[in-house]
Design an enzyme around this catalytic site. Structure first.
Site, PDB file in Angstrom:
ATOM      1  N   MET A  11      96.994  15.900  34.788  1.00 47.94           N
ATOM      2  CA  MET A  11      98.455  15.700  35.251  1.00 47.94           C
ATOM      3  C   MET A  11      99.159  15.059  34.050  1.00 47.94           C
ATOM      4  SD  MET A  11      98.959  18.332  38.243  1.00 47.94           S
ATOM      5  CE  MET A  11      99.032  17.007  39.479  1.00 47.94           C
ATOM      6  N   ALA A  13     100.535  10.850  32.889  1.00 51.14           N
ATOM      7  CA  ALA A  13     100.451   9.578  34.157  1.00 51.14           C
ATOM      8  C   ALA A  13      99.775   8.938  34.119  1.00 51.14           C
ATOM      9  CB  ALA A  13     101.422   9.881  35.491  1.00 51.14           C
ATOM     10  N   HIS A  18      92.066   7.488  34.865  1.00 51.27           N
ATOM     11  CA  HIS A  18      91.906   8.426  33.836  1.00 51.27           C
ATOM     12  C   HIS A  18      91.105   7.979  32.773  1.00 51.27           C
ATOM     13  CE1 HIS A  18      95.798   9.956  35.899  1.00 51.27           C
ATOM     14  NE2 HIS A  18      95.062  11.473  36.109  1.00 51.27           N
ATOM     15  N   GLN A  42     100.318  24.025  42.148  1.00 50.61           N
ATOM     16  CA  GLN A  42      99.659  23.080  43.704  1.00 50.61           C
ATOM     17  C   GLN A  42     100.226  21.948  43.989  1.00 50.61           C
ATOM     18  OE1 GLN A  42      97.076  20.997  40.458  1.00 50.61           O
ATOM     19  NE2 GLN A  42      96.636  19.291  41.100  1.00 50.61           N
ATOM     20  N   LYS A 129      88.294   9.634  43.720  1.00 48.51           N
ATOM     21  CA  LYS A 129      89.520   9.413  44.095  1.00 48.51           C
ATOM     22  C   LYS A 129      90.442  10.642  44.852  1.00 48.51           C
ATOM     23  CE  LYS A 129      93.574   8.097  44.868  1.00 48.51           C
ATOM     24  NZ  LYS A 129      94.532   8.988  44.728  1.00 48.51           N
ATOM     25  N   GLN A 133      89.125  17.209  46.138  1.00 48.44           N
ATOM     26  CA  GLN A 133      88.871  18.608  45.148  1.00 48.44           C
ATOM     27  C   GLN A 133      88.588  18.824  44.365  1.00 48.44           C
ATOM     28  OE1 GLN A 133      92.439  18.034  41.981  1.00 48.44           O
ATOM     29  NE2 GLN A 133      91.709  16.630  40.861  1.00 48.44           N
ATOM     30  N   SER A 165      97.042   5.187  40.765  1.00 47.29           N
ATOM     31  CA  SER A 165      97.674   6.577  41.160  1.00 47.29           C
ATOM     32  C   SER A 165      98.547   6.754  40.532  1.00 47.29           C
ATOM     33  CB  SER A 165      97.753   7.170  43.187  1.00 47.29           C
ATOM     34  OG  SER A 165      98.501   7.836  43.011  1.00 47.29           O
ATOM     35  N   ARG A 167     101.126   7.904  41.796  1.00 46.32           N
ATOM     36  CA  ARG A 167     102.121   7.957  42.590  1.00 46.32           C
ATOM     37  C   ARG A 167     102.409   6.489  42.583  1.00 46.32           C
ATOM     38  NH1 ARG A 167      99.568  12.959  44.365  1.00 46.32           N
ATOM     39  NH2 ARG A 167     101.851  14.157  44.048  1.00 46.32           N
TER      40      ARG A 167
HETATM   41  O1  PAF Z   1      93.411  15.890  39.380  1.00 49.33           O
HETATM   42  C1  PAF Z   1      94.564  16.358  38.476  1.00 49.33           C
HETATM   43  O2  PAF Z   1      95.366  15.900  37.915  1.00 49.33           O
HETATM   44  C2  PAF Z   1      94.850  17.892  38.608  1.00 49.33           C
HETATM   45  O3  PAF Z   1      94.616  18.149  40.246  1.00 49.33           O
HETATM   46  C3  PAF Z   1      94.291  19.266  37.657  1.00 49.33           C
HETATM   47  C4  PAF Z   1      92.447  18.410  38.403  1.00 49.33           C
HETATM   48  C5  PAF Z   1      94.160  18.037  36.374  1.00 49.33           C
HETATM   49  C6  PAF Z   1      94.387  20.729  38.151  1.00 49.33           C
HETATM   50  O4  PAF Z   1      96.239  20.378  37.471  1.00 49.33           O
END
Ligand code: PAF
Length: 250
Positions: A11, A13, A18, A42, A129, A133, A165, A167
């Site tokens: 997403m 940032a 990442h 979400q 993290k 999910q 994160s 955030r």
């Molecule tokens: O982990 C995330 O950044 C989001 O939940 C994802 C997997 C990109 C789905 O929007």
């Protein structure tokens, strides 16, 4: 046979966590696709969605430098061109994180499904993290026999132990100090000690702290082989979550 694609859905940032996912993707395939899409489905809290950091130019540069061969930042209409096919995360989507963020995992799975439909990856890389999910995506892929391999990458932490994160940028210096309680709590080894540690930090507002069985995501029992502590809560309006292997699993 089509070329293999290693896919990192994000997403934006982008932080060092990442970039680790993108680097791992580069070890798996010469084609590394990174998506950047802030998925409204979400976010159950409009304020959190509005405040989610967005910096596409910088993110694109970072992704390319880490090894992405294609950065895809679709518009809402590209991801959801018509009626949305909602994907349910099932019961597990209503527990822990899902209890505090109603609909979050359904929204997450709905977008992951759409992104996979477009990108058609051979590998998709997710961070540990967001452990719940990761569990939900793996389960959904397995149960639906989807032709994609889910690869997980350990959480990246700052030198002080705080899990990276998007955030974290919203934390002041002193709030960040308070946030370190999460790492301290997870390092204790039992739910009771976790709770006692978290309760001792006045600026931390707890959502949940549990020890789960990594293989079922149920509450761990003394017989559980692979235990993991999971914690989520708030520091002055910023939601933080983290997890750590526990016991002999550490
Ligand atoms: O982990 C995330 O950044 C989001 O939940 C994802 C997997 C990109 C789905 O929007």
């Amino acid at each position: 046979m089509r070329d293999e694609i290693a896919f990192v859905p994000t997403m934006g940032a982008l932080h060092a966590g990442h970039l680790e996912l993108i680097k791992r993707a580069g070890e798996l395939s010469s084609q590394v696709v990174v998506s950047i899409f802030v998925n409204p489905l979400q976010f159950e809290n409009p304020d959190d969605l509005a405040k989610y950091p967005r910096n596409l130019e910088e993110d694109t540069e970072k992704a390319l430098a880490a090894g992405a061969t294609r950065v895809w930042a679709p518009l809402y209409e590209e991801v959801y061109p018509g009626e949305i096919e909602q994907i349910s995360a099932g019961l597990i989507g209503e527990l822990f994180e899902g209890r505090h963020r109603v609909g979050h995992f359904d929204g997450m799975l709905t977008v992951v499904h759409r992104l996979f439909e477009v990108v058609k990856p051979t590998y998709a890389i997710f961070g540990e993290k967001d452990f719940q999910q990761l569990f939900i995506v793996k389960k959904w892929v397995r149960e639906n026999n989807l032709p994609v391999q889910i690869i997980s990458v350990p959480t990246v932490r700052d030198a002080d132990g705080l899990a990276l994160s998007s955030r974290n940028v919203r934390l002041s210096k002193s709030e960040r100090e308070s946030a370190l309680v999460i790492n301290r709590a997870l390092s204790t080894g039992s739910r009771e000690e976790m709770l006692a540690t978290l309760e001792a930090e006045p600026y931390f507002k707890l959502d949940y702290a549990e020890v789960i069985d990594e293989e079922s995501f149920e509450i761990a029992t003394p017989q559980t082989e692979f235990k993991r502590g999971i914690v989520a809560g708030w520091i002055n309006g910023v939601r933080l979550l983290d997890n750590m292997a526990m016991g002999s699993n550490r």
